[in-house]
Scaffold this motif. Structure first.
Motif, PDB file in Angstrom:
ATOM      1  N   ASP A   1      42.187  33.454  47.265  1.00  6.66           N
ATOM      2  CA  ASP A   1      42.613  34.848  47.435  1.00  6.66           C
ATOM      3  C   ASP A   1      41.404  35.680  47.861  1.00  6.66           C
ATOM      4  O   ASP A   1      40.616  36.131  47.034  1.00  6.66           O
ATOM      5  CB  ASP A   1      43.201  35.373  46.122  1.00  6.66           C
ATOM      6  N   GLU A   2      41.255  35.854  49.165  1.00  9.06           N
ATOM      7  CA  GLU A   2      40.111  36.595  49.714  1.00  9.06           C
ATOM      8  C   GLU A   2      38.797  35.987  49.232  1.00  9.06           C
ATOM      9  O   GLU A   2      37.849  36.699  48.915  1.00  9.06           O
ATOM     10  CB  GLU A   2      40.177  38.075  49.288  1.00  9.06           C
TER      11      GLU A   2
ATOM     12  N   ILE B   1      44.554  33.486  51.374  1.00 10.58           N
ATOM     13  CA  ILE B   1      44.801  34.898  51.679  1.00 10.58           C
ATOM     14  C   ILE B   1      43.512  35.433  52.277  1.00 10.58           C
ATOM     15  O   ILE B   1      42.441  35.307  51.674  1.00 10.58           O
ATOM     16  CB  ILE B   1      45.166  35.694  50.417  1.00 10.58           C
ATOM     17  N   ALA B   2      43.587  36.014  53.443  1.00 12.78           N
ATOM     18  CA  ALA B   2      42.353  36.458  54.095  1.00 12.78           C
ATOM     19  C   ALA B   2      42.611  37.665  54.978  1.00 12.78           C
ATOM     20  O   ALA B   2      43.680  37.803  55.594  1.00 12.78           O
ATOM     21  CB  ALA B   2      41.752  35.326  54.922  1.00 12.78           C
TER      22      ALA B   2
ATOM     23  N   THR C   1      38.888  33.110  59.507  1.00 14.59           N
ATOM     24  CA  THR C   1      38.865  32.073  58.476  1.00 14.59           C
ATOM     25  C   THR C   1      40.187  31.328  58.369  1.00 14.59           C
ATOM     26  O   THR C   1      40.263  30.326  57.652  1.00 14.59           O
ATOM     27  CB  THR C   1      38.535  32.696  57.097  1.00 14.59           C
ATOM     28  N   VAL C   2      41.219  31.797  59.056  1.00 14.21           N
ATOM     29  CA  VAL C   2      42.524  31.140  58.932  1.00 14.21           C
ATOM     30  C   VAL C   2      43.003  30.543  60.248  1.00 14.21           C
ATOM     31  O   VAL C   2      44.132  30.065  60.349  1.00 14.21           O
ATOM     32  CB  VAL C   2      43.588  32.130  58.385  1.00 14.21           C
ATOM     33  N   LYS C   3      42.153  30.564  61.262  1.00  8.05           N
ATOM     34  CA  LYS C   3      42.562  30.057  62.579  1.00  8.05           C
ATOM     35  C   LYS C   3      42.984  28.590  62.524  1.00  8.05           C
ATOM     36  O   LYS C   3      43.884  28.170  63.239  1.00  8.05           O
ATOM     37  CB  LYS C   3      41.418  30.233  63.588  1.00  8.05           C
ATOM     38  N   ASN C   4      42.293  27.821  61.656  1.00 12.50           N
ATOM     39  CA  ASN C   4      42.584  26.386  61.607  1.00 12.50           C
ATOM     40  C   ASN C   4      43.675  26.033  60.601  1.00 12.50           C
ATOM     41  O   ASN C   4      43.842  24.865  60.252  1.00 12.50           O
ATOM     42  CB  ASN C   4      41.314  25.605  61.282  1.00 12.50           C
ATOM     43  N   SER C   5      44.427  27.025  60.126  1.00  9.65           N
ATOM     44  CA  SER C   5      45.512  26.772  59.170  1.00  9.65           C
ATOM     45  C   SER C   5      46.673  26.067  59.851  1.00  9.65           C
ATOM     46  O   SER C   5      46.933  26.254  61.047  1.00  9.65           O
ATOM     47  CB  SER C   5      46.008  28.088  58.559  1.00  9.65           C
TER      48      SER C   5
END
Length: 647
Positions: free
Chosen positions: A569-570, A599-600, A605-609
């Motif tokens: 979470d962040e 959670i971002a 940081t979430v591009k590769n999700s």
């Protein structure tokens, strides 16, 4: 004086009754805690009271003997009669002194022991309360129950209750001794007691009410002070000192008003009762003098046994002393009633927390160590094998074991923190083992709320959450949370060494396992450069570390737990870009083979999700990979390109 103080001291106020149920409960708890020592202590108090009342009888007899031998002048014979009575008198005083020493020492042990048990009860209860309780109650007010309210109980147990018991016994004993000597003089004392009771009811009627309000106001002040201490940097950077002072003055004024009224009502009793006692003393002397001069026939047991037909000087003098002792004890009794009122105000707040509904946990599916056989069967083991399974008992007495994999499903989930105010609407998603699910959206969109539901910090209103195809409500909360790793935006480090804080994620972890987790999180480098390395002591939430360093330790703490599901979470929001790259590499290793919820606000940081879900006002409005969402040119595209502000 502030014009807000509009309570009238001379107004008619009914004394709110002291919570008899609360007092009975408190005494019952005391008896259960000390079933032997408490009666022994009460016996010492009773003995002390009786030995304090009996000297009046021997004083009267000594006066009679002195009066008799004064006329004869035979002091040699008088000494043989008077000396034994003097020795008995001294013996009574000595016995009273011994009894007082014993019961004060016993009460010190009982008081501190009982308060220790009360603090333990409060703390144990606090551990079982739902997160909702801490979200809706100020932490400073909760702390006030451990300090101010517990201290109010200390005064009750160590002072008020022993004094009440001693005083009541002494009053009863002295009353019957007075009745033994003279009915007429006792009636005068009774008349004075009615006067004391009347004035006490008028003057002290509001004390209990305001003592309760004082305890609540004190909790508010402590809650505000703690809040200001935690946010002192914010207060100063925004030059908010003056407004804070004004807010504090309002709460402090409320505490002043309640405290002033409580103690004003209580303290006014002492001088009033004392002066009534002085008036009663003079009235007794006058009435006794009239009865003495008029030789009025005396009515009392002494007149029958000792043959005292009229009121004499040897009755009047001890009687005056007993009357002084009697009114003094009545005064003490009135004062202790106010102490009881204050203590019960604190006890009511303590019991209200102890009586709070604990976190409901009706789960029966548990997490166990498991060994997987080649044929796919699962065997439960006591020794940790590195594998876990859900142990699922069924109504027919059979058991099934489901491998712990981290497969999470939300099916049409609705949730509201408050009834009628739904914050999540029809949330459905599937996270398979090894997948990384990211939540993005504006603040308040519902991202953190979803993770709170996964931990069962709150329970859903409608829909289902399945974990490894098991309804999450069937899983015992402690086992559920053991299978989840959580890294929050706001780090919480505890007083202890760096090693202790990492080991918090798994209490039986070895030093080597903790260091491996720190290396995985990218924390080993800076920890090794601390003055004492992993043995460096942390205090005040690790204030001697930077925000990024504290977050790295929190990530290492989650890593050592080695859970199949991770919730971030962040987790990197407080870390600089360079440190973020280090942490991200460690997190990528940590995430391998795990189900991860991220959670971002930093979309990089979430591009590769595997799946990115965009939330807006509690609804999932977009979902897909980074590339898919960019192609859609919807909300995510606007967020990523800066065409739409995330906040």
């Amino acid at each position: 004086m502030n014009n807000k103080m509009n309570g009238k001291m001379n107004g008619k106020m009914k004394r709110p009754p002291i919570n008899a149920g609360g007092l009975k409960r408190l005494i019952s708890m005391l008896v259960k805690s000390y079933p032997v020592l408490l009666p022994v202590t009460a016996g010492c108090i009773i003995l002390s009271s009786i030995t304090n009342a009996l000297p009046a009888i021997f004083q009267q007899k000594i006066i009679v003997d002195i009066e008799a031998y004064w006329k004869s002048g035979d002091w040699a014979a008088a000494s043989k009669v008077i000396l034994p009575k003097v020795l008995i008198l001294l013996g009574l005083y000595l016995l009273s002194w011994v009894a007082i020493i014993l019961y004060t020492q016993f009460m010190a042990f009982i008081t501190q022991g009982f308060l220790s048990k009360m603090r333990i009860s409060l703390f144990e209860k606090m551990q079982n309360l739902p997160i909702r309780y801490f979200d809706t109650n100020k932490h400073g007010d909760i702390m006030s129950r451990y300090t101010n309210d517990i201290d109010a109980l200390r005064q009750l147990i160590s002072q008020a209750l022993p004094t009440l018991l001693q005083t009541v016994i002494l009053i009863v004993a002295v009353f019957f001794i007075m009745l033994y000597y003279s009915l007429w003089l006792t009636l005068v004392v009774v008349l004075g007691i009615f006067g004391i009771m009347f004035v006490s009811g008028r003057a002290g009627g509001g004390s209990a009410k305001f003592f309760m309000r004082q305890q609540k106001s004190l909790g508010k002040v402590e809650g505000f002070v703690q809040e200001m201490m935690n946010g002192e940097r914010v207060v100063k950077v925004f030059n908010h000192e003056d407004q804070c002072r004004e807010d504090f003055d309002i709460l402090n004024e409320e505490l002043f008003n309640d405290g002033f009224k409580a103690h004003a009502y209580a303290n006014i009793l002492a001088p009033i009762i004392q002066n009534i006692g002085n008036i009663l003393y003079v009235l007794l002397a006058v009435v006794g003098g009239v009865l003495l001069l008029a030789k009025v026939p005396n009515i009392g047991i002494a007149s029958v046994i000792a043959g005292i037909g009229v009121v004499t000087i040897d009755i009047l003098i001890p009687f005056l002393n007993m009357a002084k002792q009697f009114t003094g004890n009545v005064n003490g009794l009135a004062q202790q009633v106010n102490s009881v009122a204050m203590a019960m105000a604190g006890a009511e707040r303590i019991f209200s927390m102890i009586d709070e509904q604990p976190e409901v946990d009706d789960g029966y599916v548990t997490l166990v160590n498991a060994r997987y056989n080649k044929d796919g069967s699962i065997i439960e083991t006591e020794k940790h094998t590195g594998h876990w399974a859900w142990k699922h008992p069924h109504g027919d007495g059979t058991l099934t074991y489901t491998p712990l994999e981290g497969n999470v499903e939300l099916l049409d989930v609705d949730f509201a923190y408050e009834e009628g105010k739904t914050v999540l609407h029809n949330i459905s998603l599937t996270a398979r083992p090894g997948e990384k699910i990211a939540f993005v959206g504006a603040t308040g969109a519902g991202k953190t709320t979803i993770t709170n539901l996964l931990n069962r910090f709150y329970d859903i209103e409608d829909g289902k959450i399945r974990y490894d195809n098991i309804n999450i409500n069937k899983i015992r909360k402690a086992d559920l949370r053991r299978s989840l790793g959580l890294v929050l935006q706001e780090t919480n480090l505890f007083t202890g060494s760096v090693m202790d804080n990492i080991r918090y994620g798994k209490l039986d972890a070895t030093d080597e396992q903790c260091k491996t987790a720190a290396k995985l999180a990218g924390a080993d480098d800076f920890i090794s450069r601390l003055p004492d390395g992993y043995d460096t002591m942390l205090e005040n939430n690790g204030e001697n570390l930077s925000q990024g360093q504290r977050q790295l330790i929190a990530i290492a703490r989650a890593a050592v737990a080695d859970p199949p599901v991770m919730i971030m979470d962040e987790a990197t929001s407080s870390i600089d870009t360079h440190t973020e790259q280090i942490v991200q590499r460690g997190m990528d290793k940590l995430m391998e083979g795990r189900t991860v919820f991220v959670i971002a606000h930093r979309l990089s940081t979430v591009k590769n999700s595997d799946v990115i879900m965009v939330l807006d006002h509690g609804r999932i409005i977009e979902r897909g990979t980074h590339e898919q969402l960019i192609k859609q040119k919807g909300q995510y595209y606007k967020l990523y390109t800066g065409a739409f502000e995330l906040e």
